[in-house]
Design a protein around this motif. Sequence first.
Motif, PDB file in Angstrom:
ATOM      1  N   ARG A 190     -30.201 -37.555 -10.826  1.00 46.94           N
ATOM      2  CA  ARG A 190     -31.553 -37.954 -10.451  1.00 46.94           C
ATOM      3  C   ARG A 190     -31.594 -38.432  -9.003  1.00 46.94           C
ATOM      4  N   THR A 194     -33.148 -36.324  -5.603  1.00 43.63           N
ATOM      5  CA  THR A 194     -34.136 -36.941  -4.720  1.00 43.63           C
ATOM      6  C   THR A 194     -33.695 -36.790  -3.260  1.00 43.63           C
ATOM      7  N   GLU A 198     -35.728 -34.531  -0.653  1.00 43.17           N
ATOM      8  CA  GLU A 198     -36.347 -35.199   0.491  1.00 43.17           C
ATOM      9  C   GLU A 198     -35.822 -34.596   1.789  1.00 43.17           C
ATOM     10  N   ARG A 253     -43.156 -36.664  -8.410  1.00 39.72           N
ATOM     11  CA  ARG A 253     -42.182 -37.174  -7.430  1.00 39.72           C
ATOM     12  C   ARG A 253     -40.925 -36.304  -7.420  1.00 39.72           C
ATOM     13  N   TYR A 254     -40.767 -35.458  -8.420  1.00 38.21           N
ATOM     14  CA  TYR A 254     -39.636 -34.524  -8.433  1.00 38.21           C
ATOM     15  C   TYR A 254     -40.059 -33.086  -8.117  1.00 38.21           C
TER      16      TYR A 254
END
Lengths: 297, 396
Positions: A190, A194, A198, A253-254
């Motif tokens: 996870r 991210t 990003e 957000r993913y």
Amino acid sequence: MEIRRIGILGSGRLGRGIAENAASIGYDVLLFSQGAGNNNAPHSIELSLNKKLAKWALTESEKRVILSRIDYTSDLKDLANVDLVIEATIDHFYTKQELLRTADKLCPPDVIFILTSATLSVSDIARGLSRPDLLVGLHFIPPVPKINVVELSHGHQTSEDTIRAVEKFVEKLGKKVIHVKESPGLVNPRALITLINEGAYMVDEGVAGIEAVESILKESWSMEQGPFEMADRMGLDTILHWMEQLQEKFGDRYAPSPLIRRFVRTGRLGVKAKIGFFAYTQDGLIDKTWQEQGDQA
Amino acid sequence: MKIFVLNCGSSSLKYKLYDIADETVLADGKVERIGQDDATVTHQSIDKEKVKRTMPILEHTVAIQECLKLLVDKEHGIINSASEIDAVGHRVVHGGESFSDSVLITSQTKRVLTSIIDLAPLHNPANLAGIRAAEKLMPGTPQVAVFDTAFHSTMPKHAYLYAIPYVLYQRHKVRRYGFHGTSHKYIADRTAALMGKDLSSLKIISCHLGNGASLAAIDGGRSIDTSMGFTPLEGLVMGTRSGDIDPGALPYIMEKEDLTMADLSSMLNKHSGIYGLSGVSDMRDIENGIAAGNALHITAFDVYEYRIRKYIGSYAAAMNGVDAIVFTAGVGENTISLREKICENLTFLGITFDHEANRKMGKEVELSTPESRVRVFVVPTDEEVIIARDTAKIVN
């Protein structure tokens, strides 16, 4: 049960890494793969050991002993003689469950099963098995022989004895066990996803190029590999699949960056395709002579 | 009095049963591949046929049980019951600073041994496993620990301290410990007997040259310095171990070759020494290579010999003199050319060398001529008898 012979389902990078690690500390290993998967496995494991030999990490005779401890099969019936089963196939629910269900019928009833998924739940997979108390989730980070931390998650029905036995096994592999709740993406995948995502957004937005983002993150945090090289080694299709799973569970957000989708769509899957964020040589090293063409990055 | 001597490694063990009255070896044997289905047990009792068996032996308790079975076996054994064994002597590699002599094993001894496991992570756990197994199989029989390090506990502070921040010695006990102690002790005792002199009056340099190798400076029967240090890596060039190297070279090598600490440790312990220099680790192969004119083998031999000679010189200085130099263990007992080259280059000490005697193999022999100021011997080592003697002494 004394664990002496381990059956590993899947001879990809993860399965081979676990096989090499287990054989190096004295376990006998049976590496199962359907189709042509096992054709390259002996060679890949030997190459990995040769790299260690070149760095004096082991001797020629130790290498021979390790290789002699690994057998290969494409027949699941051979699992009848193993003391522990580790599933290490692609992160796909039905693939994993189907394989474990078949193994469930073939293995003695006291054999512990280990699920290596990053995103699937132990409890969900356990529902299809006659031994839900004997199923544990372990998340290894490749290269398995080198990374000495493993996330352990258990299902609703996993027994305490099973957890203790698996902890002991992982510690014997020379790794630290950290318990986490069964949750999609656990901790490492996870957090890593991210970082990769990003980074890819930043490249897409023109904040910095691939090399620059990789270099800033790698050198700032003393990482052995930067996030993009890690992504390339895991396979960008796998990374994208994880992102989609996490997006489904946790929301936008993913949401995968357009750059990663574009790379996967055009076959830039990472080391296995010789190109991803970076280009790679035949030996799987970053090709430093390669220059990005056009505006991909 | 019958003493059972046990030397347990991680996947093997060796044993001897002594009648300590006249130090007769009643039986000896070994178990190899402990932890495997095809472990082998080799056993021979005095005046009886040698026996070798293959069987699954998964841990030390079973291994020792098999040894005991053979000792009482009607056909191959030598005793009627394990209760005839009066005591068990265990070789323990590292006693740290806690043990300066052999000790009777109690629960306190085991607690201390457990607490210093990280000083010898490859050896002490196996030694402890052997102790626990023997206790289980022979409850009530006294068990004694004999330490490889204990003989060197007499070293003065100036010999055992490294010149690094003193706090590292205080916090982590980083210092020279030395190894092969039982061998060096045997050599000292035996040399005094051969010379017909009191050990307390002698300055002896004991050269234990096996696959692992160390020198000890023994003044008046006390070890005052030895070439192995905090670990068995320091000192002489060995079969696959580097011995002394500038510590400053190590981070440089790690950086240039992109090595981890584990890689470096493996390189220094398994890929260095005469093997690192020549590609072979056995002194017999080196001798054959030299005969064939192999330049690398010649260099490896020269480096190996020079390091020994340098240490002999420094120990003569450390003791302000030397009465005897003694060669022992596989290489020391069997390599004629090595002993010759070392001694021919020590004439400043007043050694005159007997080339004829140097060719005798397999027994105690004096290599110096009667006019030699320093006497030179070959003495085959016997570590087990020291363990048996210490065990008998403590039990009595």
